[in-house]
Scaffold this motif. Sequence first.
Motif, short mmCIF file in Angstrom:
data_model
loop_
_atom_site.label_atom_id
_atom_site.label_comp_id
_atom_site.label_asym_id
_atom_site.label_seq_id
_atom_site.Cartn_x
_atom_site.Cartn_y
_atom_site.Cartn_z
N THR A 159 -5.62 -6.38 -12.48
CA THR A 159 -5.51 -4.94 -12.29
C THR A 159 -6.71 -4.39 -11.52
O THR A 159 -6.55 -3.54 -10.62
CB THR A 159 -5.41 -4.23 -13.65
OG1 THR A 159 -4.28 -4.75 -14.36
CG2 THR A 159 -5.24 -2.74 -13.47
N GLU A 160 -7.91 -4.87 -11.86
CA GLU A 160 -9.11 -4.43 -11.15
C GLU A 160 -9.04 -4.84 -9.68
O GLU A 160 -9.42 -4.08 -8.79
CB GLU A 160 -10.35 -5.04 -11.80
CG GLU A 160 -10.69 -4.45 -13.16
CD GLU A 160 -11.28 -3.06 -13.05
OE1 GLU A 160 -12.04 -2.79 -12.11
OE2 GLU A 160 -10.96 -2.22 -13.91
N ALA A 161 -8.57 -6.07 -9.42
CA ALA A 161 -8.49 -6.55 -8.05
C ALA A 161 -7.49 -5.73 -7.23
O ALA A 161 -7.76 -5.37 -6.08
CB ALA A 161 -8.09 -8.03 -8.04
N LEU A 162 -6.33 -5.43 -7.82
CA LEU A 162 -5.35 -4.61 -7.12
C LEU A 162 -5.87 -3.20 -6.91
O LEU A 162 -5.65 -2.60 -5.85
CB LEU A 162 -4.04 -4.59 -7.90
CG LEU A 162 -3.29 -5.91 -8.01
CD1 LEU A 162 -2.05 -5.76 -8.89
CD2 LEU A 162 -2.90 -6.43 -6.63
N GLY A 163 -6.55 -2.67 -7.93
CA GLY A 163 -7.08 -1.32 -7.81
C GLY A 163 -8.15 -1.20 -6.74
O GLY A 163 -8.30 -0.14 -6.10
N SER A 164 -8.88 -2.28 -6.49
CA SER A 164 -9.93 -2.25 -5.48
C SER A 164 -9.36 -2.16 -4.07
O SER A 164 -10.08 -1.82 -3.13
CB SER A 164 -10.82 -3.48 -5.60
OG SER A 164 -10.09 -4.66 -5.27
N ARG A 165 -8.08 -2.49 -3.90
CA ARG A 165 -7.45 -2.44 -2.58
C ARG A 165 -6.82 -1.09 -2.31
O ARG A 165 -6.36 -0.83 -1.19
CB ARG A 165 -6.37 -3.53 -2.48
CG ARG A 165 -6.85 -4.93 -2.81
CD ARG A 165 -7.99 -5.35 -1.91
NE ARG A 165 -7.61 -5.34 -0.51
CZ ARG A 165 -8.46 -5.54 0.49
NH1 ARG A 165 -9.74 -5.73 0.25
NH2 ARG A 165 -8.03 -5.53 1.75
N LEU A 166 -6.77 -0.23 -3.30
CA LEU A 166 -6.17 1.09 -3.14
C LEU A 166 -7.24 2.11 -2.79
O LEU A 166 -8.42 1.92 -3.10
CB LEU A 166 -5.46 1.51 -4.44
CG LEU A 166 -4.31 0.60 -4.87
CD1 LEU A 166 -3.75 1.04 -6.22
CD2 LEU A 166 -3.20 0.60 -3.83
N PRO A 167 -6.85 3.19 -2.12
CA PRO A 167 -7.85 4.23 -1.79
C PRO A 167 -8.52 4.77 -3.05
O PRO A 167 -7.90 4.90 -4.10
CB PRO A 167 -7.00 5.31 -1.11
CG PRO A 167 -5.79 4.58 -0.60
CD PRO A 167 -5.53 3.50 -1.61
#
Length: 247
Positions: free
Chosen positions: A164-172
Amino acid sequence: MIRAVGEQRTRRIVLATWGAAVAALPLLWVYHAARGSQEFVNDDGEIRDTLASACVVLLLWAPAVGAVVQPLWRSLLVAGTGGALALAALGGALRWGHRRIDRTHSVLEPAFWERMTWLALRGLVLMMLGVTLGYAIRGIAERLGRRPRTGLVALAVLVGWAVTEALGSRLPQGRFQLSTYIAGWLHGQRLVYRPTADCPAGSCSVYHATWQRSLPVLTAVVAVALLVGRLCRTARPSTNGLSADDD
């Protein structure tokens, strides 16, 4: 007999994980001090970052307490006591070290240590989130039976958090990362700046995570963890303490 064995194993797990967390605390100051040219070169920054990092380490320890110590009120008491002792010892050591080592810089004001006390208190509150996560992990493991065990469920939750953290880091911005709100709660505020191609001014991708914004997010995580743990125990009665075969 089985209950006695379970209680002994519970104590060993709690003490071993607490000891590992405490052993890591002095290394946190070494890490933060190493970013400067000498010890306490940036007094307030190094002390503040060390205490904040210690709170995060204890947050990672707290789920172990919530998973193995029963009932919930006892795990909260154990985690709160252990965390308070660790943070008090670390804070006292940092204050003593600053007075003994740093004789060339100005003495830190009492207001700074008051802010550090509040930071430690917010860290203790944050540990309650970790305890409730452990409570939910234990409930899920009991609901699923002995396979998978508590340790496997904990690993699955940790991997899920990392993904979740990794995916969130790719979002604005950083509003979809739990770590943003953890940092915002500990420090009082956290600015996440991620400029995008369609942001010519360079300021439209700044997210300001204050403790006021962090509080409802962390409260929601605690509420969901408590609900999951309670529902799992309602569906399948739990036993007191760890069984001889539990992890």
